[in-house]
Structures are given as C-alpha cells and as structure tokens.
Design a protein around this motif. Sequence first.
Motif, PDB file in Angstrom:
ATOM      1  N   VAL A 135       0.834  -1.210   0.000  1.00  9.27           N
ATOM      2  CA  VAL A 135       0.000   0.000   0.000  1.00  9.27           C
ATOM      3  C   VAL A 135       0.868   1.258   0.000  1.00  9.27           C
ATOM      4  N   MET A 136       1.976   1.236   0.749  1.00  8.83           N
ATOM      5  CA  MET A 136       2.869   2.392   0.761  1.00  8.83           C
ATOM      6  C   MET A 136       3.572   2.567  -0.572  1.00  8.83           C
ATOM      7  N   ASP A 137       3.995   1.471  -1.206  1.00 13.57           N
ATOM      8  CA  ASP A 137       4.679   1.576  -2.495  1.00 13.57           C
ATOM      9  C   ASP A 137       3.764   2.131  -3.577  1.00 13.57           C
ATOM     10  N   LYS A 138       2.506   1.733  -3.540  1.00 17.18           N
ATOM     11  CA  LYS A 138       1.549   2.195  -4.548  1.00 17.18           C
ATOM     12  C   LYS A 138       0.843   3.494  -4.168  1.00 17.18           C
ATOM     13  N   ARG A 139       1.186   4.051  -3.007  1.00 12.24           N
ATOM     14  CA  ARG A 139       0.647   5.347  -2.554  1.00 12.24           C
ATOM     15  C   ARG A 139      -0.887   5.333  -2.539  1.00 12.24           C
ATOM     16  N   LYS A 140      -1.445   4.297  -1.919  1.00 15.84           N
ATOM     17  CA  LYS A 140      -2.896   4.168  -1.871  1.00 15.84           C
ATOM     18  C   LYS A 140      -3.509   4.809  -0.636  1.00 15.84           C
ATOM     19  N   ALA A 141      -2.692   5.285   0.285  1.00 17.28           N
ATOM     20  CA  ALA A 141      -3.219   5.858   1.520  1.00 17.28           C
ATOM     21  C   ALA A 141      -2.260   6.925   2.018  1.00 17.28           C
ATOM     22  N   GLU A 142      -2.826   7.886   2.734  1.00 18.07           N
ATOM     23  CA  GLU A 142      -2.041   8.943   3.361  1.00 18.07           C
ATOM     24  C   GLU A 142      -1.904   8.721   4.863  1.00 18.07           C
ATOM     25  N   CYS A 143      -2.798   7.925   5.439  1.00 17.23           N
ATOM     26  CA  CYS A 143      -2.780   7.632   6.869  1.00 17.23           C
ATOM     27  C   CYS A 143      -2.944   6.130   7.061  1.00 17.23           C
ATOM     28  N   LEU A 144      -2.122   5.541   7.917  1.00 15.86           N
ATOM     29  CA  LEU A 144      -2.181   4.111   8.221  1.00 15.86           C
ATOM     30  C   LEU A 144      -2.642   3.925   9.658  1.00 15.86           C
ATOM     31  N   MET A 145      -3.692   3.125   9.850  1.00 13.28           N
ATOM     32  CA  MET A 145      -4.164   2.764  11.187  1.00 13.28           C
ATOM     33  C   MET A 145      -3.891   1.281  11.401  1.00 13.28           C
ATOM     34  N   LEU A 146      -3.086   0.968  12.414  1.00 14.33           N
ATOM     35  CA  LEU A 146      -2.695  -0.405  12.709  1.00 14.33           C
ATOM     36  C   LEU A 146      -3.316  -0.834  14.023  1.00 14.33           C
ATOM     37  N   VAL A 147      -4.027  -1.957  13.999  1.00 17.51           N
ATOM     38  CA  VAL A 147      -4.640  -2.519  15.199  1.00 17.51           C
ATOM     39  C   VAL A 147      -3.765  -3.674  15.654  1.00 17.51           C
ATOM     40  N   SER A 148      -2.880  -3.404  16.588  1.00 15.62           N
ATOM     41  CA  SER A 148      -1.955  -4.434  17.068  1.00 15.62           C
ATOM     42  C   SER A 148      -1.138  -3.867  18.218  1.00 15.62           C
ATOM     43  N   ASP A 149      -0.569  -4.781  19.012  1.00 19.51           N
ATOM     44  CA  ASP A 149       0.400  -4.446  20.050  1.00 19.51           C
ATOM     45  C   ASP A 149       1.737  -5.126  19.799  1.00 19.51           C
ATOM     46  N   ASP A 150       1.887  -5.752  18.639  1.00 17.30           N
ATOM     47  CA  ASP A 150       3.093  -6.499  18.320  1.00 17.30           C
ATOM     48  C   ASP A 150       4.215  -5.529  17.947  1.00 17.30           C
ATOM     49  N   SER A 151       5.323  -5.596  18.667  1.00 20.99           N
ATOM     50  CA  SER A 151       6.444  -4.691  18.407  1.00 20.99           C
ATOM     51  C   SER A 151       7.169  -5.007  17.106  1.00 20.99           C
ATOM     52  N   ASP A 152       6.833  -6.115  16.439  1.00 19.36           N
ATOM     53  CA  ASP A 152       7.480  -6.433  15.168  1.00 19.36           C
ATOM     54  C   ASP A 152       7.111  -5.440  14.069  1.00 19.36           C
ATOM     55  N   PHE A 153       6.050  -4.663  14.269  1.00 19.90           N
ATOM     56  CA  PHE A 153       5.621  -3.703  13.256  1.00 19.90           C
ATOM     57  C   PHE A 153       6.253  -2.322  13.464  1.00 19.90           C
ATOM     58  N   VAL A 154       7.219  -2.204  14.363  1.00 20.93           N
ATOM     59  CA  VAL A 154       7.866  -0.914  14.594  1.00 20.93           C
ATOM     60  C   VAL A 154       8.603  -0.452  13.339  1.00 20.93           C
ATOM     61  N   GLY A 155       9.292  -1.367  12.687  1.00 20.28           N
ATOM     62  CA  GLY A 155      10.017  -1.009  11.475  1.00 20.28           C
ATOM     63  C   GLY A 155       9.110  -0.506  10.370  1.00 20.28           C
ATOM     64  N   VAL A 156       7.936  -1.096  10.239  1.00 11.47           N
ATOM     65  CA  VAL A 156       6.989  -0.657   9.210  1.00 11.47           C
ATOM     66  C   VAL A 156       6.485   0.750   9.506  1.00 11.47           C
ATOM     67  N   LEU A 157       6.199   1.037  10.781  1.00 16.63           N
ATOM     68  CA  LEU A 157       5.733   2.375  11.135  1.00 16.63           C
ATOM     69  C   LEU A 157       6.822   3.418  10.909  1.00 16.63           C
ATOM     70  N   LYS A 158       8.076   3.088  11.226  1.00 12.80           N
ATOM     71  CA  LYS A 158       9.162   4.030  10.973  1.00 12.80           C
ATOM     72  C   LYS A 158       9.329   4.294   9.483  1.00 12.80           C
ATOM     73  N   GLU A 159       9.182   3.258   8.672  1.00  8.65           N
ATOM     74  CA  GLU A 159       9.259   3.441   7.224  1.00  8.65           C
ATOM     75  C   GLU A 159       8.121   4.316   6.723  1.00  8.65           C
ATOM     76  N   ALA A 160       6.924   4.142   7.297  1.00 11.23           N
ATOM     77  CA  ALA A 160       5.785   4.973   6.908  1.00 11.23           C
ATOM     78  C   ALA A 160       6.025   6.440   7.249  1.00 11.23           C
ATOM     79  N   LYS A 161       6.641   6.709   8.392  1.00 12.90           N
ATOM     80  CA  LYS A 161       6.918   8.094   8.765  1.00 12.90           C
ATOM     81  C   LYS A 161       7.992   8.691   7.873  1.00 12.90           C
ATOM     82  N   LEU A 162       8.968   7.897   7.422  1.00 15.68           N
ATOM     83  CA  LEU A 162       9.963   8.389   6.484  1.00 15.68           C
ATOM     84  C   LEU A 162       9.336   8.761   5.147  1.00 15.68           C
TER      85      LEU A 162
END
Length: 376
Positions: free
Chosen positions: A232-259
Amino acid sequence: MLHLFPSISNSVQSIIFKTLNPCISLSRLCHFKAKRGFDSLNQTSSVQNSVAVFWDLDNKPPNAFPPFETVVKLKTAASSFGVVRSMVAYANQHSFSHVPKAVREQRRERKLLNQLENKGVIKSIDPYVCKVCGRRFYTNEKLVNHFKQIHEREHQKRVNQIESARGSRRVKLVGKYSMKMEKYKNAAREVLTPKVGYGLADELKRAGFWVGTVSNRPQAADFALRDHIVDVMDKRKAECLMLVSDDSDFVGVLKEAKLRCLKTVVVGDADDGALKRVADAGFSWTEILKGKAKKEAVSVVGKWKDRDILKKLEWTYDPEVERKFYGSEDMFDEESEDLDFDGSDDGNSSDYMHKEDSGAWWELDTDSDADSSKSQ
C-alpha cells in the motif's frame, strides 16, 4: 509557487521549491516515482486524506466485544482522520475457530435458560419471533427447531440451485433469491450458533473488512500483513495508516511509513507500547468503543495540518547549492576587487582606532574620563 519569484531563473526556483518542501527530498525512500500528467493528478486527489486500516487479529482479536459493533466503532474512529479507503485483517485458521471465554459464557447461560423455559420454571415476557416468516414461539428452543427444519432447508435448496445453474440462468436465480438469502442470513445470525468459532470472519466481512486467512505457522499473519502494508505504501494508496496491534514487530513498518511522510495511528491495549511510542497517535479499545478516539482525532488532525504548514515554511541551508546556483564566491571576489585595502587614507581612521583602544576593555569609563574626552 513559482510565480512568486518572477525575477529568479527556473533552475533557482526549482531549488527554492524543493527546500521549502522537505517531503520531496524523501521521495528516494519511497521506492516509486511520481507520474506526471493527468494520471498523477487523479492519483494525488484519490490518495489525499485517505485512510487504510490494518488489523492483526492474531495479536488483537475482539474477544470481549461483539465483532460487528467493534468494527463499526473502529471505522467511525478511522473516518475522523480521513476517508477510509480499505480495511484489511489477517489471522491464522486457529483464530477463526477459537471461541473466546465471554462467548462461551453467553452460550452456557443461553443453554441454561432454554432448560428452565422447557421445564416451565421461567417464562419470557415477550415471545420469540421468527424474522423470516413472523411466527411466534414461547420458548427459544422451539424457535431454533423451527428455523432449522424449515428455513435452513429452504436456504440450502436455493444455494444448491444457484450452484448447479450456469450462464444466464444462474444470474437470474441470484437476482431472484438475493433478497430472501439476505433476510435469512440476518435472521440466522441471531438464532443459530456457528458450527466453527463464533462467526468472526463473517462479521468482519459484513462490516466491510477484507479478511485474509493464513496457515498456522508462527508469525505467518504478521508477514502477510507487513507485506500488504508495504504494498500500500509503495503504490501510494493511503495517506494515513491505522494499525490494530500491540506487536512490536511492526515498529520497522511504522518508521518506514513516517519516512515516507505518512500519518500513523495505532490501536492497542498497551498503555506505553513500542508501537504507540513510534506512531503519531495511539488509542485503546476502550477509547474506540466509547467514542473518545473520535473526539481526540480532531486535535490530532489539527497538529498534522500545523506540521505540514511548518514543513512548507521550513528553510534549509546547503552551502554547495548556494555556491553553485548563486555564485557567492564569485560575487565576493568581484566585490573584494572594488574595495580599497591599500591603506591610502588620511590617517584619521588609525588615530580614531588608537583612541578607542587606549583603555582596557574591562575598565569602565568614569565621569571624569568622559568630561576630559569632551573637553578634548
């Protein structure tokens, strides 16, 4: 933007525009190139203020809350950040077959009530009404038996007819039975008990989620969800991402989204989890269900707008760019040639400097010194 600097060349105007918009410099991290022309304008308008919701069901299932009502509240909160374009949920097969403790207790209570009603110990004030044919029953067990013997068999016959038909006949049958099948599904949801699980996948689909089922291997749902978010980020389909989770494995994805200059929102029960520390905003299930997240979203969106305005007004100094496009060294050399450094003056300046430096810098002038300087 460019018409604000009519006296500056086009190359310099482009540099000014890039320095005023720092997000443009991050486009190299986004793994895509913006298309020019009419298609890029349509893509930008569709992506603007769009929200994509991603749900890690293995880590954050709605065990204590009804799935459909939870999804409606979640979508309402997400719509406060923009237009909800997509909602995706991933889980393994075990998550869909698992029955939460709260649901098991409800079923146990319902079974006990049925036994008391059959014995005549208790009696319902309002009769049980069949939402398909409208018949009334004084016990819930009789309603369930009626529904299974008549309406469930009729529904199965319609399904068999549609599956056996082909071509235009199948299309006509689907149109003919669509209203009746929808009415049956709505009634069966309240009367019949699901054979597997508690109907989590069906409830999510009914609320508008796309549900993906993966194998029971460890972290299979995490890998699938992470790949979907990156796509979704590569294809620029969204401007805001809402993640429903407490798993710390998604920290890298959120940092990439902020970049990539995307807004991030996390929904989880951890008060100070790793995801909430990285994301722009974080909420709990209680805040989502009570509507508190929708109220706080107004202030969050306001902060985002202020941040975007500050980024546009931000100016970064690059000496290489200044030297290349403005020729600061050449200008300095030309000006230095015009200055007179040969020391050809009348000596007044040197005398004045000598008088100024006659005293030590830490000694203050007294009144007597000031009077003597005036008399001279």
